[in-house]
Write an enzyme that holds these catalytic residues in place. Structure first.
Site: not given
Ligand code: BDR
Ligand code: CA
Length: 330
Positions: A204, A254-256
């Site tokens: 991420t 852009a983790h999730d």
């Protein structure tokens, strides 16, 4: 002509959360996926706030699916941590929750873990669980009905960090936020006999949505009452300030959303197989460790745990393109 595969039915377990909101928009709008329910958990804010945000986002994104409230704290309550209000704001949405002017659906009467068990049992082999918050609801569902492990299609988790490219932790030097919020739950979920794909900081942190990328969302993406791109641009202002101050990036990770992109286009990621355990004691509490060595016969805490998949590389341009394209579809 080749028939298009049916969309993948998904329960989204989340602690909204600004990047959770971005992920939910992509999940709700991509034709390869079918959102079946939203289950909420403490994490980026208290569970009353994250549940309210789940309701608000379902309304904004025009999703008529159940929203069920989940755990207010970790399995071991004496291990409670502070919420991440410094990252996501007091309202969990960067101070912008009030921008959402849509009629919110009532909460489902069931606790999140019950809803998960009910839906999985109703369609054995069909449901994918995508979890982007602390893993408490999934652990409670497993405790409540261990039989669901054999009936879930796949579990995709945003959480953890395995040291690729020196990505090790964002709360402590070795622990990522979702995992340190409930290490016991994460250890249970990773050790259970169901297929888990872990999308951690290793990948991420490779995808940065820059200020100009986020700015380009403005005016795009139809929402109920307010344009989604306008809302996300405003909500990410606080989030971007946080990452600018800690990591000096001119944007947000852009983790999730990466977990959703994995569900849509797994070929954008490189996986590594091996059992995963979570450190639950001491200064390394919350650390995720995968044993990816060839089996030597030695008995270790990883012995007997199923091999899970950890993402160790990503094509960031695919994550950015797939997310951006979701704003053209509406
Ligand atoms: C994770 O922690 C939360 O703050 C984010 O929503 C994401 O799920 C990143 O470490
Ligand atoms: Ca999250």
């Amino acid at each position: 002509m080749m028939k298009k595969p049916a969309p993948m039915p998904v329960i989204f377990d989340t602690d909204p959360g600004i990047d959770d909101a971005m992920a939910l928009y992509l999940l709700a709008h991509h034709p390869a996926l079918e959102l079946r329910a939203i289950t909420t958990v403490f994490g980026n804010a208290g569970v009353d706030v994250t549940s309210r945000n789940g309701q608000l986002l379902a309304a904004l994104f025009d999703q008529q699916v159940p929203v069920a409230k989940g755990a207010a704290g970790p399995l071991h309550v004496d291990a409670e941590r502070e919420f991440s209000v410094h990252v996501h704001g007091d309202d969990g949405l960067g101070g912008m929750a009030a921008m959402i002017d849509a009629e919110v659906p009532a909460l489902d009467a069931r606790p999140a873990s019950q809803l998960i068990c009910d839906m999985v049992n109703a369609e054995p082999g069909a449901i994918t669980l995508i979890a982007v918050g602390p893993l408490t609801n999934l652990a409670l569902a497993l405790r409540h009905d261990p039989g669901i492990a054999a009936k879930v299609h796949r579990v995709i988790v945003m959480g953890g960090a395995f040291g690729t490219q020196a990505r090790c932790g964002n709360v402590t030097p070795v622990a990522e936020a979702n995992i340190i919020n409930d290490p016991e739950a994460a250890d249970l979920v990773f050790s259970a006999d169901w297929p888990v794909v872990i999308v951690g900081l290793d990948v991420t942190h490779e995808t940065v949505m820059t200020e100009s990328y986020l700015s380009n969302l403005q005016g795009r993406g139809a929402g109920v009452g307010v344009c989604v791109g306008d809302f996300l641009w405003q909500a990410t202002r606080h989030y971007q300030d946080f990452y600018q101050s800690v990591d000096g990036i001119n944007g947000v990770y852009a983790h999730d959303a990466s977990a959703i992109v994995y569900a849509i286009e797994p070929a954008a990621f490189t996986l590594r197989a091996g059992p995963v355990r979570v450190v639950t004691e001491g200064i390394a509490r919350g650390q995720t460790i995968q044993d990816f060595r060839k089996p030597s016969g030695a008995v270790t805490p990883w012995s007997g745990c199923p091999a899970q998949q950890v993402c160790i590389a990503v094509r960031p341009e695919r994550v950015l393109a797939i997310f951006d394209q979701a704003f053209d579809a509406s």
